[in-house]
Design a protein around this motif. Structure first.
Motif, PDB file in Angstrom:
ATOM      1  N   GLN A   1     -14.591  84.956 -27.307  1.00  0.00           N
ATOM      2  CA  GLN A   1     -15.696  85.395 -28.366  1.00  0.00           C
ATOM      3  C   GLN A   1     -16.905  85.681 -27.680  1.00  0.00           C
ATOM      4  OE1 GLN A   1     -17.515  81.596 -29.556  1.00  0.00           O
ATOM      5  NE2 GLN A   1     -16.412  80.158 -28.412  1.00  0.00           N
TER       6      GLN A   1
ATOM      7  N   SER B   1     -18.511  89.647 -36.151  1.00  0.00           N
ATOM      8  CA  SER B   1     -17.504  89.864 -35.049  1.00  0.00           C
ATOM      9  C   SER B   1     -17.106  91.272 -34.949  1.00  0.00           C
ATOM     10  CB  SER B   1     -16.342  89.193 -35.784  1.00  0.00           C
ATOM     11  OG  SER B   1     -15.422  89.909 -36.627  1.00  0.00           O
TER      12      SER B   1
ATOM     13  N   GLY C   1     -21.820  93.967 -35.853  1.00  0.00           N
ATOM     14  CA  GLY C   1     -20.700  93.142 -36.134  1.00  0.00           C
ATOM     15  C   GLY C   1     -20.532  93.151 -37.577  1.00  0.00           C
TER      16      GLY C   1
ATOM     17  N   GLN D   1     -11.556  82.021 -30.112  1.00  0.00           N
ATOM     18  CA  GLN D   1     -12.248  81.287 -29.205  1.00  0.00           C
ATOM     19  C   GLN D   1     -12.247  81.722 -27.684  1.00  0.00           C
ATOM     20  OE1 GLN D   1     -13.576  76.565 -28.002  1.00  0.00           O
ATOM     21  NE2 GLN D   1     -11.406  76.932 -28.975  1.00  0.00           N
TER      22      GLN D   1
ATOM     23  N   PHE E   1     -17.878  77.412 -36.522  1.00  0.00           N
ATOM     24  CA  PHE E   1     -18.754  78.723 -36.748  1.00  0.00           C
ATOM     25  C   PHE E   1     -19.884  78.666 -37.403  1.00  0.00           C
ATOM     26  CE2 PHE E   1     -14.053  78.862 -37.156  1.00  0.00           C
ATOM     27  CZ  PHE E   1     -13.488  79.758 -36.074  1.00  0.00           C
TER      28      PHE E   1
ATOM     29  N   TYR F   1     -16.196  89.400 -28.547  1.00  0.00           N
ATOM     30  CA  TYR F   1     -16.068  89.913 -30.007  1.00  0.00           C
ATOM     31  C   TYR F   1     -16.914  89.116 -31.025  1.00  0.00           C
ATOM     32  CZ  TYR F   1     -12.528  92.284 -27.317  1.00  0.00           C
ATOM     33  OH  TYR F   1     -11.426  93.037 -26.623  1.00  0.00           O
ATOM     34  N   LYS F   2     -17.425  87.951 -30.681  1.00  0.00           N
ATOM     35  CA  LYS F   2     -18.339  87.066 -31.526  1.00  0.00           C
ATOM     36  C   LYS F   2     -19.796  87.848 -31.726  1.00  0.00           C
ATOM     37  CE  LYS F   2     -20.869  83.201 -32.413  1.00  0.00           C
ATOM     38  NZ  LYS F   2     -21.104  81.676 -32.139  1.00  0.00           N
ATOM     39  N   ASP F   3     -20.511  88.172 -32.676  1.00  0.00           N
ATOM     40  CA  ASP F   3     -21.606  88.770 -33.007  1.00  0.00           C
ATOM     41  C   ASP F   3     -22.653  87.572 -33.310  1.00  0.00           C
ATOM     42  OD1 ASP F   3     -24.335  89.903 -33.473  1.00  0.00           O
ATOM     43  OD2 ASP F   3     -23.281  91.724 -34.472  1.00  0.00           O
ATOM     44  N   PRO F   4     -23.669  87.148 -32.161  1.00  0.00           N
ATOM     45  CA  PRO F   4     -24.276  85.806 -32.450  1.00  0.00           C
ATOM     46  C   PRO F   4     -25.604  86.158 -32.707  1.00  0.00           C
ATOM     47  CG  PRO F   4     -24.258  86.562 -30.080  1.00  0.00           C
ATOM     48  CD  PRO F   4     -23.580  87.657 -31.040  1.00  0.00           C
TER      49      PRO F   4
ATOM     50  N   TYR G   1     -12.560  85.577 -35.382  1.00  0.00           N
ATOM     51  CA  TYR G   1     -12.336  85.860 -33.968  1.00  0.00           C
ATOM     52  C   TYR G   1     -11.788  84.614 -33.279  1.00  0.00           C
ATOM     53  CZ  TYR G   1     -17.046  83.541 -34.020  1.00  0.00           C
ATOM     54  OH  TYR G   1     -18.312  82.511 -34.183  1.00  0.00           O
TER      55      TYR G   1
ATOM     56  N   PRO H   1     -22.085  84.123 -38.472  1.00  0.00           N
ATOM     57  CA  PRO H   1     -21.204  84.687 -37.455  1.00  0.00           C
ATOM     58  C   PRO H   1     -20.956  86.463 -37.786  1.00  0.00           C
ATOM     59  CG  PRO H   1     -20.380  82.793 -38.110  1.00  0.00           C
ATOM     60  CD  PRO H   1     -21.274  82.932 -39.038  1.00  0.00           C
TER      61      PRO H   1
END
Length: 598
Positions: free
Chosen positions: A416, A429, A301, A413, A315, A419-422, A411, A427
């Motif tokens: 996510q 993305s 990400g 909601q 976030f 496309y969200k890198d957790p 990114y 965060p």
């Protein structure tokens, strides 16, 4: 292993290991592979080995390694390829953000009070030269590879030289006095930095332009048109207008993406900052980012932007990179839909500064360019599909850095999960970092035409960019239901968006100075918060005037600009990191010279 440029015994090892350790850390397409472990010297002297090393050279583009750190150490943000610190915060696009105690080296950069001991510069230097080294090792090994055709070797060399051109372009525009180290210097890497390297950068991009294919089978690889755009941009930085013009003309008439699609502006401005619409027709060359791909890798990400999300929000972290009031005011338009080129700060956009989120607030009702609300998060306006921005409650210290939030790196909601890198404490993305997009090309072409006196042609390119801004698809719209932001958007614009093209013949009637002023202002609007402005105002020779005016205005609003100043010529380039000068000893003499004023 330390990955410092001036430590020769580690150079080859660093580059060889790069193929095994870093080649999978950058993208969702060809840069992504299963971890293979480190490569041996024997394995890289083959077609497969060279291929892995080339992927390693691409992987250095994002400047990140896997353990939440930049390549060679330092925070990911210190080496962010977006240059959000060095190109935007330093130029007045944004405040550092957060609070006064957090990341103080950025405050020194934001106020022009930096020196050669600032570790951020050393991080950036190391990362860029790591990319150079990776390419140089490939080029040094390539002649001895037996299982590749001449055509295959030529393409690898062209991709490698494109990448080396990029890394040196970044080094040159930041540090100016940069040593040229290529594949012939692996045993003599301590080269002086007293020779202008622009001609060498030109040579690399020319070779890439002449030898890369029109299209590529894998997304993320450079094609000939990406090389052409970089070469043309190099000419612009050198003020070689007659060389730049035919190249821009050819790119605009014939250029295609690596997928073979003709370059054109997307209908929607925000498509350039959305992971779901990346690698579109406006993307000339982009660093490929990914998330949730099963690799478990943090650096996939966009970790360079990990600090740059609203504070105390969904976030979680961290409240940096807050757009300035000066930038927001720049999006004010007059009754004809044109920008206020000179006195935009007398037309200030209403903000919720010092107003609690629980208190009533009505956003500005005046004319605005809609690109504002895809660039800046502001109170009462939809923040993608996360709800209307609540203002002060999402800001860590409003008095310190103002009321706004960045938006281009955020990114959505609804998707996510893709496309969200957790994988980190802040965060990441899968939003690509676009290094050159087509609107940048058009505005550079406009600048070139204006410098050559072709004012109608220049205005045409600017109006192409403004036509997209005026497209109703670029507007931000209110939610159908504010309480359910993922329920969709209405047909009611979120603000009073009024933007139009310059009338026919305006540039020619007003003259070259007016045309250049309009083009430069359009770059400010179109490319805001994309790490370009500092380098633009320096190359234009306007940095002192622009930043002096900015400091005087913005320091009355926030408390973070105390002592800010721009000193010419000192601040036109960042200092050569002192650590690198100390490491450059050759026969007891320092090989590297410092820039003027440090």
């Amino acid at each position: 292993m330390k990955r410092q440029f001036f430590q020769s015994k580690y150079i080859l090892a660093a580059a060889v290991v790069a193929g095994g350790l870093f080649f999978h850390a950058c993208s969702k397409s060809f840069l992504e592979r299963e971890p293979q472990g480190s490569l041996t010297p024997a394995s890289v002297s083959t077609k497969a080995g060279i291929g892995e090393l080339l992927i390693g050279a691409y992987a250095a583009l994002d400047g990140q390694q896997e353990a939440q750190a930049a390549i060679g150490g330092g925070g990911p943000w210190e080496a962010a390829p977006s240059n959000w610190i060095y190109g935007s915060v330093a130029a007045g696009d944004a405040h550092k953000g957060s609070d006064a105690t957090d990341q103080p080296p950025i405050s020194l950069i934001a106020t022009g009070q930096f020196d050669a001991s600032n570790g951020f510069f050393n991080t950036k230097w190391k990362v860029l030269f790591d990319g150079v080294v990776r390419v140089n090792v490939i080029l040094s090994l390539l002649p001895d590879v037996k299982d590749m055709t001449d055509a295959e070797k030529t393409q690898v060399q062209a991709e490698g030289r494109f990448l080396r051109g990029h890394y040196y372009f970044e080094l040159k525009k930041m540090f100016n006095k940069v040593p040229w180290v290529d594949e012939t210097h692996l045993d003599d890497y301590k080269q002086p930095n007293n020779v202008d390297i622009w001609p060498k950068i030109e040579e690399d991009f020319k070779y890439a332009y002449d030898n890369l294919p029109n299209t590529q089978s894998q997304i993320g690889r450079a094609n000939k048109w990406a090389a052409a755009a970089y070469l043309a941009k190099t000419y612009v930085y050198e003020k070689k207008w007659t060389d730049a013009k035919p190249l821009f003309t050819t790119i605009i008439a014939q250029g295609v993406t690596s997928k073979g699609e003709r370059y054109k502006l997307t209908d929607r401005f925000e498509d350039n900052f959305d992971a779901a619409t990346k690698n579109n027709t406006e993307s000339v060359f982009a660093i490929q980012m990914s998330a949730n791909n099963g690799s478990g890798l943090i650096a996939n990400g966009n970790q360079g932007e990990m600090l740059n999300f609203p504070y105390n929000s969904p976030f979680g972290c961290c409240g940096f990179y807050q757009p300035t009031q000066d930038l927001v005011n720049s999006y004010r338009t007059d009754a004809n839909g044109l920008p206020y080129l000179d006195d935009y700060n007398t037309q200030a956009v209403k903000s919720d500064m010092k107003i609690l989120s629980t208190a009533p607030f009505t956003p500005d009702a005046g004319n605005l360019d809609p690109r504002l609300d895809w660039t800046v998060g502001r109170r009462g306006i939809p923040f993608l599909d996360w709800g209307n921005h609540p203002g002060r409650s999402w800001v860590r210290d409003q008095d310190y850095a103002g009321p706004y939030a960045p938006k281009k790196n955020v990114y959505w909601q609804y998707n996510q999960d893709k496309y969200k890198d957790p994988n980190s404490w802040a965060p990441g993305s899968a939003i690509n970092l676009v290094l050159i997009r087509y609107s940048d090309v058009l505005l550079l072409a406009a600048e070139t035409e204006a410098e050559l006196g072709n004012l109608d042609a220049a205005q045409g390119y600017v109006n192409d960019v403004r036509t997209r801004a005026a497209n109703p698809k670029t507007a931000v719209y209110k939610y159908l239901n504010d309480a359910a932001p993922m329920g969709g958007f209405s047909t009611t614009p979120a603000a009073n968006y009024v933007v139009a093209n310059y009338p026919a013949g305006r540039f020619a009637a007003q003259g070259k100075d007016y045309a250049l002023k309009a083009i430069r202002f359009e770059r400010k609007l179109e490319l805001a918060m994309e790490g370009q402005r500092y380098f633009d105002i320096v190359r234009w020779g306007t940095a002192n005037a622009e930043l002096t005016k900015f400091y005087a205005y913005e320091s009355k609003i926030t408390s973070d600009l105390g002592g800010a100043k721009f000193v010419t010529p000192r601040n036109e380039y960042y200092p050569i990191p002192q650590r690198q000068i100390d490491l450059s000893l050759k026969g007891g003499v320092k090989t590297l010279e410092q820039n003027t004023g440090y």
